[in-house]
Design an enzyme around this catalytic site. Structure first.
Site, PDB file in Angstrom:
ATOM      1  N   ASP A   1       0.859  -1.187   0.000  1.00 33.28           N
ATOM      2  CA  ASP A   1       0.000   0.000   0.000  1.00 33.28           C
ATOM      3  C   ASP A   1       0.894   1.235   0.000  1.00 33.28           C
ATOM      4  OD1 ASP A   1      -1.762   2.208   0.968  1.00 33.28           O
ATOM      5  OD2 ASP A   1      -3.220   0.589   1.146  1.00 33.28           O
ATOM      6  N   ILE A   2       0.547   2.171  -0.857  1.00 35.20           N
ATOM      7  CA  ILE A   2       1.370   3.369  -1.036  1.00 35.20           C
ATOM      8  C   ILE A   2       1.233   4.341   0.147  1.00 35.20           C
ATOM      9  CG2 ILE A   2      -0.286   4.800  -2.333  1.00 35.20           C
ATOM     10  CD1 ILE A   2       3.203   4.210  -3.642  1.00 35.20           C
TER      11      ILE A   2
ATOM     12  N   ASN B   1     -12.983  -2.996   2.662  1.00 34.54           N
ATOM     13  CA  ASN B   1     -14.045  -2.002   2.545  1.00 34.54           C
ATOM     14  C   ASN B   1     -14.831  -2.313   1.279  1.00 34.54           C
ATOM     15  OD1 ASN B   1     -12.998  -0.541   4.806  1.00 34.54           O
ATOM     16  ND2 ASN B   1     -11.433   0.309   3.465  1.00 34.54           N
TER      17      ASN B   1
ATOM     18  N   GLN C   1     -14.534   2.653   1.059  1.00 31.38           N
ATOM     19  CA  GLN C   1     -13.784   2.118  -0.085  1.00 31.38           C
ATOM     20  C   GLN C   1     -13.464   3.251  -1.061  1.00 31.38           C
ATOM     21  OE1 GLN C   1     -15.869  -0.794  -2.483  1.00 31.38           O
ATOM     22  NE2 GLN C   1     -13.963  -1.609  -3.350  1.00 31.38           N
TER      23      GLN C   1
ATOM     24  N   HIS D   1     -10.390  -5.570  -2.851  1.00 23.44           N
ATOM     25  CA  HIS D   1      -9.070  -5.857  -2.275  1.00 23.44           C
ATOM     26  C   HIS D   1      -9.206  -6.078  -0.782  1.00 23.44           C
ATOM     27  CE1 HIS D   1      -9.698  -1.494  -2.214  1.00 23.44           C
ATOM     28  NE2 HIS D   1      -9.028  -1.498  -1.072  1.00 23.44           N
TER      29      HIS D   1
ATOM     30  N   HIS E   1      -7.048  -5.511   2.709  1.00 26.77           N
ATOM     31  CA  HIS E   1      -5.885  -4.900   3.359  1.00 26.77           C
ATOM     32  C   HIS E   1      -5.300  -5.920   4.330  1.00 26.77           C
ATOM     33  CE1 HIS E   1      -6.737  -0.530   2.459  1.00 26.77           C
ATOM     34  NE2 HIS E   1      -7.929  -1.040   2.204  1.00 26.77           N
TER      35      HIS E   1
END
Ligand code: AMP
Ligand code: ZN
Length: 135
Positions: free
Chosen positions: A30-31, A86, A93, A99, A101
Site C-alpha cells: 500500500d502506497i 471495505n 472504499q 481488495h 488490506h
C-alpha cells in the site's frame, strides 16, 4: 470509461511494489501504509466489491491471505495483523476494485485507516523483500 487504478497496476501500466502474483491474484505494498508492511491483496480481474467477486476466487483468497500475512509477520517483525476489506463508498472504499488490506500489527491501538502516511519509497522495496523472503 474511467480507468481503474488497480486494473492499471495489474496490467503493469502503473508501477507497484509486488510481493506476490499468480494467475488470479496480485499483492502489492500500500502506497499509504498505516503500519510497516501494510499491503493489499487483490484480484487480477476487475470486480468492484466482494459480493461481485466469484466464489471460486474468494475461496482461494483467504488461504492466500493467510500465507501472505504470516510472511508479513515474520518479514517485518509483527505479532498480529488485521484483515480489512471495505466494500462500497459508504464503507470507506476509495478504490472500487475489490481488495483485502493486510495490516501487520505490533501493539494495541486504534487503526487510523484513512490516515496512512505516504510511504518512504526508498524503504518500501526492502519491506516487500522482507515479506517475500518468508513466503
Ligand atoms: P480502500 O479505502 O479500501 O479502497 O483503500 C484503497 C487503498 O489503496 C488505500 O490504502 C491507498 O493507500 C491504496 N492505494 C491507492 N493507490 C495506490 C497505488 N497506486 N499503489 C498502492 N496502493 C495504493
Ligand atoms: Zn479494476
Amino acid at each position: 470509461m474511467t480507468k481503474c487504478i488497480f486494473c492499471e497496476i495489474a496490467n503493469g501500466r502503473i508501477p507497484s511494489i509486488r510481493i506476490y502474483e499468480d494467475n488470479d491474484f496480485l499483492a502489492f505494498m500500500d502506497i499509504n501504509p498505516v503500519t510497516t508492511g501494510h499491503f493489499l491483496l487483490t484480484t487480477r480481474q476487475h470486480y468492484a466489491v466482494i459480493h461481485e467477486t466469484p466464489d471460486e476466487l474468494l475461496a482461494k483468497a483467504l488461504p492466500l491471505a493467510k500465507r501472505l500475512a504470516q510472511a508479513a509477520m515474520l518479514g517485518v517483525g509483527a505479532a498480529a495483523y488485521n484483515l480489512i476489506s471495505n466494500n462500497g463508498p459508504e464503507s470507506g472504499q476509495l478504490v472500487a476494485h475489490w481488495h483485502l488490506h493486510v495490516i501487520p500489527r505490533r501493539r494495541r491501538e486504534e487503526l487510523p485507516l484513512k490516515a496512512g502516511e505516504p510511504a518512504d519509497l526508498t524503504k518500501l522495496p526492502f519491506v516487500a523483500d522482507a515479506i517475500r523472503a518468508n513466503l
